[in-house]
Scaffold this motif. Structure first.
Motif, short mmCIF file in Angstrom:
data_model
loop_
_atom_site.label_atom_id
_atom_site.label_comp_id
_atom_site.label_asym_id
_atom_site.label_seq_id
_atom_site.Cartn_x
_atom_site.Cartn_y
_atom_site.Cartn_z
N UNK A 14 11.16 27.17 27.44
CA UNK A 14 11.26 26.87 25.98
C UNK A 14 10.97 28.15 25.31
N UNK A 15 11.62 28.28 24.27
CA UNK A 15 11.42 29.45 23.40
C UNK A 15 12.08 29.30 21.72
N UNK A 16 11.76 30.06 21.05
CA UNK A 16 12.34 30.06 19.52
C UNK A 16 13.56 30.98 19.62
N UNK A 17 14.40 30.53 19.20
CA UNK A 17 15.93 31.18 18.67
C UNK A 17 16.33 31.49 17.45
N UNK A 18 16.28 32.74 17.08
CA UNK A 18 16.44 33.05 15.37
C UNK A 18 17.97 32.50 15.06
N UNK A 19 17.89 31.95 13.65
CA UNK A 19 19.12 31.44 13.20
C UNK A 19 19.56 32.59 11.82
N UNK A 20 21.06 32.54 12.17
CA UNK A 20 21.37 33.53 11.13
C UNK A 20 22.12 32.96 9.77
N UNK A 21 21.87 31.70 9.61
CA UNK A 21 22.48 31.11 8.60
C UNK A 21 21.37 31.08 7.48
N UNK A 22 21.93 31.31 6.30
CA UNK A 22 21.21 31.52 4.94
C UNK A 22 20.64 30.05 4.60
N UNK A 23 20.86 28.96 5.01
CA UNK A 23 20.51 27.77 4.67
C UNK A 23 19.81 27.21 6.07
N UNK A 24 18.80 26.40 5.71
CA UNK A 24 17.89 26.00 6.73
C UNK A 24 16.91 26.71 7.28
N UNK A 25 16.40 26.27 8.45
CA UNK A 25 15.21 27.18 9.07
C UNK A 25 15.71 28.53 9.50
N UNK A 27 14.45 30.11 12.57
CA UNK A 27 14.66 29.71 13.72
C UNK A 27 14.56 28.38 14.35
N UNK A 28 14.84 27.89 15.67
CA UNK A 28 14.70 26.90 16.17
C UNK A 28 14.15 26.52 17.59
N UNK A 48 22.69 26.67 33.71
CA UNK A 48 21.84 26.42 32.56
C UNK A 48 22.28 25.38 31.80
N UNK A 49 21.39 24.53 31.11
CA UNK A 49 21.72 23.53 30.19
C UNK A 49 20.68 23.67 29.11
N UNK A 50 21.18 24.10 27.88
CA UNK A 50 20.27 24.28 26.83
C UNK A 50 20.73 23.30 25.54
N UNK A 51 19.22 23.08 24.99
CA UNK A 51 19.06 21.69 24.04
C UNK A 51 18.36 22.53 23.07
N UNK A 52 18.87 22.42 21.75
CA UNK A 52 18.18 22.76 20.74
C UNK A 52 17.41 21.53 19.61
N UNK A 53 16.57 21.72 18.61
CA UNK A 53 16.15 20.72 17.92
C UNK A 53 15.71 21.75 16.50
N UNK A 54 15.58 20.89 15.41
CA UNK A 54 15.11 21.54 14.33
C UNK A 54 16.05 22.20 13.32
N UNK A 55 17.46 21.97 13.54
CA UNK A 55 18.31 22.44 12.56
C UNK A 55 19.45 21.44 12.53
N UNK A 56 20.56 21.75 11.73
CA UNK A 56 21.40 20.65 11.47
C UNK A 56 22.36 20.37 12.66
N UNK A 57 22.55 18.99 13.05
CA UNK A 57 23.77 18.72 14.24
C UNK A 57 22.98 19.38 15.44
N UNK A 58 21.76 19.32 15.52
CA UNK A 58 21.12 19.78 16.84
C UNK A 58 21.17 18.57 17.85
N UNK A 59 21.29 17.47 17.51
CA UNK A 59 21.25 16.49 18.15
C UNK A 59 22.69 16.03 18.76
#
Length: 208
Positions: A14-25, A27-28, A48-59
């Motif tokens: 598990x890790x935190x991934x930085x987000x470059x978008x101006x809107x939203x959080x 990192x995720x 590898x299989x990567x899942x994210x959460x905490x950003x738009x359309x993550x699910x």
């Protein structure tokens, strides 16, 4: 030991991934499941299989990638000879579990991030080995999206449904009959009243 268990490893990170978008959080939260396969004399495969959460359309999606490292001359390595380097291929695809308005953005950003990650890894590997990597960005990544459409199961109507329909139709028919009978009764009463009035008018005319 050439057994499958001895040549296979799994892990979840598990890790935190930085987000470059101006809107939203900024990192995720990310979770990556990895499975490493070592095939003697043929190379290494890392899935590898990567899942994210905490950003738009993550699910709405997840990303699967595969790193394949194999000798340029597998037969030379197997016979004890000297192989001439290795070849590394990186493949990935985006699996969509449902539709999202951010699909184009996800495709573009995922391809860009994987390309940057691959190039940085090749620079690091070349620096560690004291040589120059021979790679072409165009040969590295080709985005592939897969949309997993949920299967719609049509439920069969319950067994009592036809009987309920018949009962409902009978009830409507009976109500219609009663309404018609009431209307006929009122009509007859009205006709009888008119006949009485006409008879009275005849009697008055005779007297006159």
């Amino acid at each position: 030991d050439n057994s499958a268990a001895a040549n296979s490893r799994k892990r979840t990170i598990t890790f935190r991934h930085p987000l470059k978008h101006k809107l939203g959080p900024k990192d995720a939260s990310m979770k990556k499941h990895q499975h490493l396969h070592y095939i003697p004399y043929h190379g290494i495969v890392l899935k590898s299989c990567t899942y994210g959460k905490g950003f738009p359309a993550a699910d709405a999606f997840h990303v699967e990638d595969m790193w394949i490292i194999e000798p340029c001359n597998a037969n030379a390595g197997k016979s004890g000879g000297q192989a001439g380097g290795v070849t590394m291929s990186v493949l990935f695809q985006i699996h969509y579990s449902k539709s999202t308005m951010f699909r184009k953005m996800i495709d573009a950003s995922t391809k860009q991030e994987y390309t940057q990650m691959y190039n940085k890894y090749m620079e690091m590997a070349a620096s560690a080995l004291g040589g120059e990597e021979k790679t072409k960005t165009s040969d590295v990544l080709s985005v592939k999206t897969v949309e997993e459409k949920p299967k719609l199961v049509k439920e069969a109507p319950p067994a009592e449904a036809p009987m309920l329909r018949i009962v409902a139709l009978l009830a409507i028919t009976v109500l219609g009959i009663f309404a018609l009978a009431y209307y006929v009764s009122k009509l007859r009463s009205r006709v009888a009243s008119l006949e009485e009035q006409m008879e009275e008018m005849r009697q008055i005319m005779i007297v006159l």
